[in-house]
Enzyme design. Structure first.
Site, mmCIF file in Angstrom:
data_model
loop_
_atom_site.group_PDB
_atom_site.id
_atom_site.type_symbol
_atom_site.label_atom_id
_atom_site.label_comp_id
_atom_site.label_asym_id
_atom_site.label_seq_id
_atom_site.Cartn_x
_atom_site.Cartn_y
_atom_site.Cartn_z
ATOM 1 N N HIS A 232 45.999 21.388 46.199
ATOM 2 C CA HIS A 232 46.364 21.880 47.532
ATOM 3 C C HIS A 232 46.916 20.714 48.332
ATOM 4 C CE1 HIS A 232 45.861 23.308 51.626
ATOM 5 N NE2 HIS A 232 44.832 22.516 51.838
ATOM 6 N N TYR A 263 47.781 24.832 58.161
ATOM 7 C CA TYR A 263 46.772 24.509 59.167
ATOM 8 C C TYR A 263 46.979 23.070 59.627
ATOM 9 C CZ TYR A 263 44.148 22.309 55.291
ATOM 10 O OH TYR A 263 43.768 21.524 54.236
ATOM 11 N N ASP A 553 20.209 50.768 44.040
ATOM 12 C CA ASP A 553 19.641 52.104 43.890
ATOM 13 C C ASP A 553 20.048 52.638 42.529
ATOM 14 O OD1 ASP A 553 22.330 52.474 44.516
ATOM 15 O OD2 ASP A 553 21.982 54.214 45.784
#
Length: 820
Positions: A232, A263, A553
């Site tokens: 990156h 960013y 469940d």
């Protein structure tokens, strides 16, 4: 070298592999809980050993679609804010600012603001002017608005690692650098030691917190770690005149320009910029150099690969358009840093069943590091984490999702999609199809629209049913977001199920077989309901943990004295049962070798009865009963169950006979108007009936009485896992609550915040339009005191949508349609 038994403190011997931010955080969390015999082994030099922690830019944005990741990030902020090293705080709370430069992104930021409100994170949508005020360097002509989170900021990862090393060391932990792990010793299915080039370290527990080296350590333990490292890009500018004179590390919020996968953060008078806009750059973890080898190659550290300027150029142009101050400067330094990605973008946590005592804490970013460490420490010491971690459980992947090619391809896709606007129903594009039911060819002929789940192709509706839409009348118009992956055909299929009969492909639901002389006692002990019934009985029951939390469940059919078929949810259910199965009890997954069709609707009996000589009347084949019979030429296990609130059966057979079963039912149902129906209609019908979906409506954080499942708990049983905790529990303070939206045209999708008296009170779990009711149905976790008829608001893309607390079940409360 390892200490002698006489020198070793009391408690289990723990060896943590990796002294990055996760390993250091875990050592601190364990020693704080009294486990003081903790050794952390690191192949590089401390305190900056050269893994991802050593180069991480430290951005912490807490908001996430995942409640679990948000909880991890929130704890990371809380803990690092309380830590100091060298008199410097380990967290710099500058806030966060996410920008929108397109209408689609602005809408997405409204949804993210909803996530923040749901998970208790401060945040607000702000105007263009406010964005400019927070970040004066912006060209505000391209900004439509932003999402500001004042409590986000910068984690100083190396300082936080040091601070936690010091705290853990004061409690007895030791940190040994320059120790390269070369092997994991085991005996009788338990880990016994870690072998290094500096000696062997006996251990009762071993935790792999090795970051992108996780697959290397996993292979030593005989465990496949589904993790793909990718490079990156991160770069720093030259000093900017606009930042001249800055003395603080950062003073403005960390900035995300997600429309261009970028960013930004300040480094005093420079800007640091990270990009996900470039091509995926996968890295083989088995070829990453050791620390000294990396230095010999002129690499700063093993995790820092050479900068590829050609990949950076498009992003640099985007940066200059957003921040005009960059047009007069250049990049001073840059590198391609390695990070860990998984097929679904989530961490990989938990203990390996085949090697007890061997734990994973992998694919964890700095953002979530302390939260993950706390959860793993609780898991090791107390037996369970205090937050739900099923999305991160190492057992969650199917075998087909563990292939190296799948992990590589999906890991790369996760990198590409880091900042994408993703719909909650959006399926992966490749590799598909992977898993198909025996009915796949017929489904294609009927124009099935497939979405994907756990590798399975799942029809959500069938275009063959489009002519039925004309008979519905006018349906409420949907907004563009809720209309994605939806069709009015789903309403027609729901109507056909309520009025006639429909076939549903239930093959992807997990099926386990439990056999052996002790099978009944084992299952009865593991679950909450009474299973001591005669063969032919089917029981809805719950897997609980020791605190009474709902692990899953189950639907358990007793097919013989010592033979049970269990309808389960995830690979974790199989793992849990295998961990506890006594000698003589066999538990195996039979999903791939079998298939299932749900035949539901008021004409279901008229379809099925002529195909068999057995009695399928209500008296002859009661609700929650099972029979092994033949339908035409096909041997089936028939269970009279209904997840849609209508008369019908689940029909199971082997995969080789599945197509014949489909064709037999289809031909027999032609004169009745039978249709194939998909999961979109299925979800609507089950919510009208109030049936819960584990993992969405309830998790291990919830008890049966909170979730409205007290009927599946038999407190008069001699004992079962979780009983003692339920006996100690007081009255629930929260409940899973049904809501009906007031506006017949309004729709929500799930995870939206719910407001009572104007303040956040809970969040939506499942939601779907109820075509029978003419209203959207939403289930939400809300305070227990909210009475039926109470008005609330659900925030959907920034709009407050009125809803009302309702009684359940909303449809057919007398159960007359199922029991006829």
């Amino acid at each position: 070298m390892s200490s002698t038994p006489e020198e070793r403190p009391q408690g289990p011997r723990v060896v943590i592999i990796g002294a990055g931010i996760v390993g250091c955080s875990l050592a601190d969390e364990l020693t704080a809980r009294g486990w003081t015999d903790v050794t952390v082994l690191e192949q590089g030099p401390l305190p900056a050993p050269g893994g991802s922690t050593s180069h991480a830019p430290g951005l912490v944005f807490q908001t996430s679609p995942s409640k679990t990741l948000a909880e991890f990030a929130r704890y990371t902020v809380e803990k690092f804010s309380s830590l100091e090293a060298d008199g410097v705080s380990c967290f710099h709370r500058v806030g966060g600012l996410e920008l929108a430069t397109t209408p689609e992104r602005l809408a997405d930021l409204h949804r993210r603001a909803g996530y923040a409100a749901s998970w208790g994170i401060r945040g607000e949508i702000v105007s263009t002017a406010r964005c400019k005020e927070l970040w004066p360097l912006l060209d505000d002509s391209v900004v439509l608005g932003g999402f500001h989170t004042p409590d986000d900021g910068l984690a100083r990862a190396l300082l936080a690692a040091r601070a936690q090393m010091d705290r853990a060391g004061a409690c007895g932990a030791r940190f040994l650098d320059r120790h390269t792990v070369t092997g994991i010793e085991q005996q009788d299915g338990r880990v016994t030691a870690v072998v290094t080039d500096q000696g062997t370290f006996p251990a009762d527990h071993v935790v792999s917190a090795a970051g992108f080296w996780g697959p290397v350590i996993g292979r030593m333990a005989g465990l496949h770690v589904p993790l793909q490292p990718l490079a990156h890009q991160y770069a720093k500018t030259r000093p900017l005149a606009e930042l001249a004179g800055a003395t603080a590390e950062a003073s403005r919020p960390i900035l995300r320009f997600q429309d261009r996968d970028l960013y930004f953060r300040e480094h005093t008078d420079r800007l640091g910029i990270g990009s996900y806009a470039h091509r995926p750059m996968p890295v083989d973890p088995f070829t990453v150099p050791a620390y000294d080898e990396a230095r010999a190659r002129d690499m700063e550290m093993p995790s820092s690969y050479p900068f590829t300027a050609e990949d950076w150029e498009p992003s640099w142009e985007d940066c200059r358009r957003l921040l005009p101050a960059l047009r007069g400067t250049e990049i001073e330094t840059g590198f391609n840093g390695i990070f860990s990605f998984t097929p679904d973008g989530m961490p990989v946590l938990g203990e390996a069943r085949r090697l007890r005592g061997f734990w994973l804490a992998e694919a964890v970013w700095v953002t979530h590091s302390a939260g993950v460490a706390k959860a793993v420490a609780e898991w090791m010491v107390d037996g369970r984490p205090s937050v739900d971690v099923h999305e991160c459980d190492l057992t969650r992947f199917e075998d087909v999702q563990r292939s190296p090619s799948y992990v590589r391809e999906r890991g790369a896709r996760q990198f590409v999609e880091v900042y994408d606007v993703l719909h909650p129903l959006q399926p992966m594009e490749q590799p598909r199809p992977l898993r198909v039911s025996p009915f796949y060819a017929r489904q294609q002929q009927l124009g099935a629209f497939f979405l994907e789940g756990t590798g399975w192709e799942r029809p959500h509706w069938y275009e063959a049913n489009a002519p039925l839409v004309d008979a519905l009348g006018e349906l409420p118009e949907r907004d563009a977001w809720s209309a994605r992956y939806w069709s009015p055909v789903a309403a027609a299929e729901a109507k056909a199920t309520r009025e006639k009969v429909a076939l549903y492909d239930m093959t992807p639901l997990r099926r386990l077989e439990v056999t052996g002389p002790g099978a009944l006692a084992f299952l009865d002990r593991m679950t909450s309901n009474n299973l001591r019934k005669k063969p032919g009985a089917v029981t809805y029951t719950l897997l609980l943990d020791e605190t009474g939390g709902i692990c899953s469940d189950l639907t358990v059919a007793r097919l013989g004295p010592d033979r049970f078929q269990v309808g389960a949810n995830s690979p974790a259910d199989l793992d849990r049962l295998l961990r506890h199965a006594p000698e003589g009890v066999q538990v195996r997954d039979i999903t791939s070798g079998t298939c299932c069709i749900g035949v539901w609707g008021p004409l279901a009996r008229a379809l099925v009865q002529p195909l068999t000589g057995d009695d399928f009347s209500h008296k002859g084949f009661g609700y929650f009963r099972a029979k092994q019979t033949y339908l035409g030429h096909v041997p089936v296990t028939a269970m009279r169950l209904s997840y849609v609130g209508e008369l019908g059966w689940e029909l199971y057979t082997t995969a080789d006979l599945g197509l014949r079963l489909w064709d037999t039912l289809w031909e027999a149902g032609r004169h009745l108007g039978v249709v194939a129906a998909g999961r979109s209609a299925f979800g609507s019908l089950r919510l009208e009936k109030g049936y819960r979906s584990w993992g969405t409506d309830m998790t291990g954080e919830h008890t049966p009485f909170e979730a409205g499942l007290g009927f599946a708990v038999r407190m008069d049983k001699e004992d079962f896992v979780g009983k003692a905790a339920l006996q100690r529990a007081g009255e629930p303070t929260r409940r899973l609550t049904p809501l009906l939206l007031d506006d017949p045209a309004a729709v929500v999708l799930g995870k939206e915040p719910v407001f009572a008296d104007g303040v956040p009170a809970g969040y939506v779990t499942s939601a779907s339009y109820g075509y029978t009711l003419g209203r959207c149905v939403a289930y939400a976790w809300l305070p227990a005191g909210l009475a039926t008829g109470t008005g609330v608001h659900i925030e959907y893309f920034g709009e407050k949508v009125p809803a009302t607390v309702a009684d359940e079940p909303l449809f057919d409360p007398g159960m007359t349609r199922i029991r006829r």
